[in-house]
Each structure stands twice: as C-alpha cells, then as structure tokens.
Design a protein around this motif. Structure first.
Motif, PDB file in Angstrom:
ATOM      1  N   GLU A  60      41.016  25.088 -33.507  1.00 20.42           N
ATOM      2  CA  GLU A  60      40.036  25.940 -33.488  1.00 20.42           C
ATOM      3  C   GLU A  60      39.773  25.974 -31.923  1.00 20.42           C
ATOM      4  O   GLU A  60      39.505  24.994 -31.252  1.00 20.42           O
ATOM      5  CB  GLU A  60      38.922  25.468 -34.289  1.00 20.42           C
ATOM      6  CG  GLU A  60      37.475  26.169 -33.776  1.00 20.42           C
ATOM      7  CD  GLU A  60      37.697  27.631 -33.925  1.00 20.42           C
ATOM      8  OE1 GLU A  60      37.965  28.277 -34.922  1.00 20.42           O
ATOM      9  OE2 GLU A  60      37.078  28.410 -32.837  1.00 20.42           O
ATOM     10  N   PRO A  76      24.270  36.893 -43.432  1.00 24.92           N
ATOM     11  CA  PRO A  76      24.632  36.553 -44.831  1.00 24.92           C
ATOM     12  C   PRO A  76      26.290  36.350 -44.775  1.00 24.92           C
ATOM     13  O   PRO A  76      26.911  37.004 -44.644  1.00 24.92           O
ATOM     14  CB  PRO A  76      24.337  37.442 -46.115  1.00 24.92           C
ATOM     15  CG  PRO A  76      24.049  38.638 -45.088  1.00 24.92           C
ATOM     16  CD  PRO A  76      23.635  38.558 -43.988  1.00 24.92           C
ATOM     17  N   MET A 370      36.290  42.373 -45.221  1.00 24.63           N
ATOM     18  CA  MET A 370      35.631  41.512 -44.246  1.00 24.63           C
ATOM     19  C   MET A 370      34.697  40.332 -44.731  1.00 24.63           C
ATOM     20  O   MET A 370      34.461  39.510 -44.169  1.00 24.63           O
ATOM     21  CB  MET A 370      35.004  42.512 -43.198  1.00 24.63           C
ATOM     22  CG  MET A 370      35.857  43.310 -42.400  1.00 24.63           C
ATOM     23  SD  MET A 370      36.748  42.555 -41.127  1.00 24.63           S
ATOM     24  CE  MET A 370      35.704  42.191 -40.022  1.00 24.63           C
TER      25      MET A 370
HETATM   26  C1  FAD Z   1      29.660  43.076 -36.942  1.00 26.71           C
HETATM   27  C2  FAD Z   1      29.912  42.371 -38.121  1.00 26.71           C
HETATM   28  C3  FAD Z   1      29.012  42.152 -38.952  1.00 26.71           C
HETATM   29  C4  FAD Z   1      29.735  41.592 -40.223  1.00 26.71           C
HETATM   30  N1  FAD Z   1      28.591  41.146 -41.144  1.00 26.71           N
HETATM   31  C5  FAD Z   1      29.164  40.347 -42.256  1.00 26.71           C
HETATM   32  C6  FAD Z   1      28.007  39.919 -43.311  1.00 26.71           C
HETATM   33  O1  FAD Z   1      26.797  40.351 -43.228  1.00 26.71           O
HETATM   34  N2  FAD Z   1      28.523  39.415 -44.243  1.00 26.71           N
HETATM   35  C7  FAD Z   1      29.850  38.870 -44.311  1.00 26.71           C
HETATM   36  O2  FAD Z   1      29.985  38.309 -45.441  1.00 26.71           O
HETATM   37  N3  FAD Z   1      30.616  39.208 -43.414  1.00 26.71           N
HETATM   38  C8  FAD Z   1      30.352  40.053 -42.345  1.00 26.71           C
HETATM   39  N4  FAD Z   1      31.317  40.345 -41.355  1.00 26.71           N
HETATM   40  C9  FAD Z   1      32.769  39.933 -41.521  1.00 26.71           C
HETATM   41  C10 FAD Z   1      32.843  38.381 -41.587  1.00 26.71           C
HETATM   42  O3  FAD Z   1      32.081  37.673 -40.618  1.00 26.71           O
HETATM   43  C11 FAD Z   1      34.198  38.343 -40.909  1.00 26.71           C
HETATM   44  O4  FAD Z   1      35.190  39.187 -41.568  1.00 26.71           O
HETATM   45  C12 FAD Z   1      34.992  36.758 -41.506  1.00 26.71           C
HETATM   46  O5  FAD Z   1      34.277  36.062 -40.819  1.00 26.71           O
HETATM   47  C13 FAD Z   1      36.422  36.979 -41.069  1.00 26.71           C
HETATM   48  O6  FAD Z   1      36.648  35.264 -41.331  1.00 26.71           O
HETATM   49  P1  FAD Z   1      38.129  35.068 -40.714  1.00 26.71           P
HETATM   50  O7  FAD Z   1      37.896  33.601 -41.102  1.00 26.71           O
HETATM   51  O8  FAD Z   1      39.078  35.737 -41.039  1.00 26.71           O
HETATM   52  O9  FAD Z   1      38.108  35.388 -39.053  1.00 26.71           O
HETATM   53  P2  FAD Z   1      36.894  34.886 -37.937  1.00 26.71           P
HETATM   54  O10 FAD Z   1      35.603  34.582 -38.644  1.00 26.71           O
HETATM   55  O11 FAD Z   1      36.989  35.803 -37.017  1.00 26.71           O
HETATM   56  O12 FAD Z   1      37.421  33.275 -37.745  1.00 26.71           O
HETATM   57  C14 FAD Z   1      38.486  33.124 -36.692  1.00 26.71           C
HETATM   58  C15 FAD Z   1      38.554  31.797 -36.057  1.00 26.71           C
HETATM   59  O13 FAD Z   1      39.575  31.486 -35.395  1.00 26.71           O
HETATM   60  C16 FAD Z   1      39.360  30.919 -34.104  1.00 26.71           C
HETATM   61  N5  FAD Z   1      40.525  31.626 -33.126  1.00 26.71           N
HETATM   62  C17 FAD Z   1      40.909  32.950 -32.941  1.00 26.71           C
HETATM   63  N6  FAD Z   1      42.023  32.766 -32.197  1.00 26.71           N
HETATM   64  C18 FAD Z   1      42.415  31.490 -32.037  1.00 26.71           C
HETATM   65  C19 FAD Z   1      43.312  30.930 -31.349  1.00 26.71           C
HETATM   66  N7  FAD Z   1      44.179  31.448 -30.718  1.00 26.71           N
HETATM   67  N8  FAD Z   1      43.317  29.592 -31.210  1.00 26.71           N
HETATM   68  C20 FAD Z   1      42.624  28.713 -32.104  1.00 26.71           C
HETATM   69  N9  FAD Z   1      41.719  29.316 -32.793  1.00 26.71           N
HETATM   70  C21 FAD Z   1      41.357  30.783 -32.736  1.00 26.71           C
HETATM   71  C22 FAD Z   1      38.149  31.824 -33.877  1.00 26.71           C
HETATM   72  O14 FAD Z   1      37.351  30.919 -32.830  1.00 26.71           O
HETATM   73  C23 FAD Z   1      37.393  31.662 -35.247  1.00 26.71           C
HETATM   74  O15 FAD Z   1      36.611  30.486 -35.436  1.00 26.71           O
HETATM   75  C24 FAD Z   1      30.776  40.855 -40.182  1.00 26.71           C
HETATM   76  C25 FAD Z   1      31.645  41.230 -39.297  1.00 26.71           C
HETATM   77  C26 FAD Z   1      31.272  42.167 -38.144  1.00 26.71           C
HETATM   78  C27 FAD Z   1      32.265  42.326 -37.115  1.00 26.71           C
END
Ligand code: FAD
Length: 417
Positions: A60, A76, A370
């Motif tokens: 991470e 949330p 998302m």
């Molecule tokens: C404006 C907004 C509002 C939202 N509101 C909500 C909501 O109310 N409720 C809800 O459930 N969801 C909501 N979402 C969506 C949700 O938060 C995300 O879709 C979800 O967290 C995505 O999960 P993920 O694990 O795919 O990616 P992410 O949460 O983006 O996690 C990716 C992780 O990878 C790490 N990372 C990235 N690149 C690298 C790299 N090259 N090397 C090492 N580490 C890296 C990052 O630091 C991060 O910790 C919202 C999203 C947005 C943009």
C-alpha cells in the motif's frame, strides 16, 4: 474521451531491456499472491487469498489501509450488508474488527457502515493481522514485471529505492487499474475530466441544531469572497456516533485525474476549497455553524470515474438494469437501482498472472460499481481465484470458474441476483 494507455509502457521500454533491469533489482519477496493496494478491494483480496492458504503480500502506498473508504472522512461504506443481511465471511470479518474498536468506531444503518476513519484504519490492520496476512505500507508499485504475456511481479518504490516482488499471481486493487495499465493491458476510454472530491471533517458545531439547508445557504451567501466553493453541498453528516461531522459536497471537476499537472492543480484547489467552505459556514447566519472548525482534510481526492481495465468482458448499463446473471458470476453488484452479476471476465485482462478487482474492473462509465461493499466482493473473488490459481499452477484465465464459485459459496457468498 481520454485514451488511458496513450503511453504504452511495454512498447516504450521494448520489454527486454526494462525487464532485464528489473531482474537485477533487489528481490524483496516472492509470494503466491501479491495484492497491490489496500482499499476495500485489496483488503477483501488479501483476506480471501490468505484464507485459501496462499502465501501473500499486500502493498500500500499510503501509511494506512482503507483507500477511498477512509478518504471519505466518515462517509458510509455502502452495500456491506445489503437488505441488512450478512454478505460474506470476508465482509463480516471487516465489520467485526470495526465493531471491536468500541462504540465510537461505527454506526450501522441497514446496508451502510458509517465509520470513524481512524478506527477503520486500525480495524483493517487488525483484520490483516488476525488473518496472518503480511503487508507493507509506504511502498508504491511503479511498474509491472512482464515476461512475454505474463505479469510476474511488480517494481516497488521503497524508502531504500526500487525493489522487486515476484508473484505467481498479482491482484491489482489500486482503484485505478494501475498495474494492468503499466503491464500494457487495454484500458477503457474515460471522460476527459471527472468529478473529484476532497473529504473533510469538521468539529465545534452543534450538529443537532443545524437545519436542513443551513449549509447550502451559507455557501450561497459566500460566493463573492470565496470563488472556489463547490456548486452543490449535500450537507454535514455525523461521523459514526461521534460529536463531529463530515461534509458531502461535489468537489471539483474539469480536471483529468491522471494528468500530473491537472491532478496537482485539482488537489491544491480542493485544499483551498475546504478552507473556503469553513469560512462560509463561520460567516453564516446559522448560529450552530458559527464556531465550526476543520479538524481534518482527507490525504487525497476521491476520484469518481477512475481508470478502468478493458477486460475480457465489459459490464454494460443494460446488464445492470436487466439484472443480468452470467455463467461466470463471481460477485454481485448491489446498487439502489437493483443488482446484477459481475462476471469473472470483467477482472481479467488479455494477460496472464493478473486479476483486477474493485473500482478498476471492466465496466462502462454508466455501469461502474463503486460501493465499498461491492469492491470488497470483487476483491474477495479475485483473491480467492488468485490463491486457487497459484495452488494449481494454472493461470487465472484457465481456472474452472465453477471451482471459484463453489469456494465463494463456502465463504457465505450468495451468487444469485
Ligand atoms: C466522491 C466519491 C464518493 C463516494 N462515496 C461513496 C459512498 O458514500 N459509499 C461507498 O460505499 N462508496 C463510495 N465511493 C466509492 C468507494 O469509496 C470506492 O469505489 C472504493 O473505495 C474503491 O475501492 P478500491 O479498493 O477499488 O479502491 P480505492 O479505495 O481507491 O483503494 C485503492 C488503494 O490502493 C492504493 N494504491 C493505489 N495505487 C497504488 C500503487 N501504485 N501502489 C500501492 N498502492 C496503491 C491506494 O492508496 C488505496 O489505498 C465514493 C467514491 C467517490 C470518488
């Protein structure tokens, strides 16, 4: 529309020379399953892969886990318990660790978990420790190691310089399909500019006395002196069971989140924007807002439509509205508009040794899934499939999906929509 792999790194480095340089890098670790990114998808993938007995490493780039779920500052995690019912053993592990932090840590309303993000960070580290899953923070994957058409690891930027991790399978949970992009996989076309939002938490307000419309009115009255204020503000909401609040607003748009210069401008503008929001509320006529103070801004912007894989299948709006089930459904996409299957093919590039999970899976702009609970679910499926693939010595694309589905059902996943 932006071409997401305008610079094809594999073509640029013409394979052999870059890969021989990478082969000479210090080898930090060799594992069955390497999970890149510790957001909701990465946590789901790591817990699932470890549960299947694979040797794992989660890397991470920030100093904590949670990704966008933490950057929301209290917003949330949706679809964690659709219809109020448990969704899988992996989702429940996360909920259990969060609840174990005490009353302040979370408020649960139907499918939603409203977290206090500092407890969420601790709970996610506790969940990984309880599963004996090794992890590294402050390391960033900056390129993929590719042998022929197979991803065999990643290059990490560490505080000691570049290092390599080799893996039988890499699970890309970066939230923006970065490893897949670095490896030269096809990417979806994305809009040129996407909405982005900087989360912020506020203290010193009388939340119970804030009336609906107070915040919007405060913002409306303050435009002249604060030109960076957002267009729309949904309002202040209570963080977990605490005494402070997070703000829902529409942030900034018209920036390309992947362009280094535009992203820098968007990040800096958003820092100024949350300060201007505080100023606007302090100057408002609503007494409950007049002492308000920002206690914390998120470490980075949350990006609404991140870069995504163009996988072996792309989920379409029609699939979503038609509640489509697929023979290779490995997760269910829950949403206010209903539910549909997420096929394994949306996580697979035309490359071996790599699975994408979370916000970066292959979905059309109008079919992006998302919600944090859905991202944990695709992470769960990807981690489990990666572990099976490593155990059997076959590539993820060659797995019998029925085996993955059976193992998911054993983890309490209902794959019907
Ligand atoms: C404006 C907004 C509002 C939202 N509101 C909500 C909501 O109310 N409720 C809800 O459930 N969801 C909501 N979402 C969506 C949700 O938060 C995300 O879709 C979800 O967290 C995505 O999960 P993920 O694990 O795919 O990616 P992410 O949460 O983006 O996690 C990716 C992780 O990878 C790490 N990372 C990235 N690149 C690298 C790299 N090259 N090397 C090492 N580490 C890296 C990052 O630091 C991060 O910790 C919202 C999203 C947005 C943009």
């Amino acid at each position: 529309m932006r071409e997401n792999n305008k610079v094809n790194r594999r073509a640029l480095f013409s394979g052999a020379s870059a890969q021989s340089t990478y082969a000479a890098l210090p080898l930090l670790e060799t594992v069955d399953v390497l999970i890149v990114g510790g957001g909701p998808a990465g946590i789901g993938a790591a817990l699932a892969a470890k549960q299947q007995g694979a040797s794992c490493l989660l890397v991470e780039s920030f100093s904590f886990f949670g990704g966008s779920a933490v950057w929301g500052m209290g917003r949330p995690l949706e679809q964690m318990r659709p219809d109020g019912k448990p969704r899988s053993a992996i989702h429940e592990m996360v909920i259990e660790q969060l609840m174990a932090q005490g009353d302040q840590s979370v408020r649960i309303e139907n499918d939603r978990l409203y977290p206090q993000v500092h407890f969420l960070k601790a709970a996610l580290a506790d969940a990984l420790d309880a599963a004996n899953c090794p992890y590294l923070v402050h390391v960033q994957a900056v390129d993929a190691c590719v042998q022929g058409s197979r991803v065999s690891g990643v290059v990490l930027a560490t505080k000691q310089g570049l290092m390599r991790v080799d893996a039988k399978v890499v699970v890309d949970c970066t939230g923006e399909a970065s490893v897949a992009c670095f490896a030269g996989a096809k990417m979806q076309e994305a809009p040129d500019a996407v909405p982005m939002n900087l989360g912020a938490a506020y203290v010193d307000l009388d939340l119970a006395a804030v009336k609906e419309g107070d915040v919007a009115e405060a913002i409306d009255q303050a435009w002249e002196k604060n030109p960076l204020l957002p267009e729309t503000v949904t309002g202040l909401k209570q963080v977990a069971n605490g005494t402070f609040a997070y703000m829902e607003h529409d942030g900034v748009s018209n920036f390309d989140s992947l362009d280094p210069k535009q992203r820098s401008e968007a990040e800096c503008r958003s820092r100024r924007q949350i300060v201007q929001m505080e100023r606007a509320m302090r100057a408002s006529s609503a007494e409950a807002l007049q002492d308000i103070d920002i206690c914390e801004g998120a470490p980075q912007l949350s990006v609404s439509m991140p870069r995504r894989l163009k996988g072996l299948y792309t989920l379409t709006p029609k699939d979503v509205s038609g509640h489509t089930m697929f023979s290779d459904t490995v997760a269910v996409r829950f949403d206010v508009s209903g539910r549909c299957g997420i096929p394994f093919r949306t996580m697979l590039p035309e490359l071996d040794g790599l699975i994408v999970a979370g916000a970066g899976i292959s979905a059309a702009n109008d079919a992006v899934s998302m919600a944090a609970g859905n991202c944990i679910a695709t992470g769960h499926a990807a981690g489990l499939a990666a572990a099976l693939s490593a155990k059997k010595g076959i590539m993820p694309r060659k797995l019998h999906v029925a085996e993955v589905q059976d193992a998911l059902r054993k983890d309490g996943v209902d794959l019907n929509v």
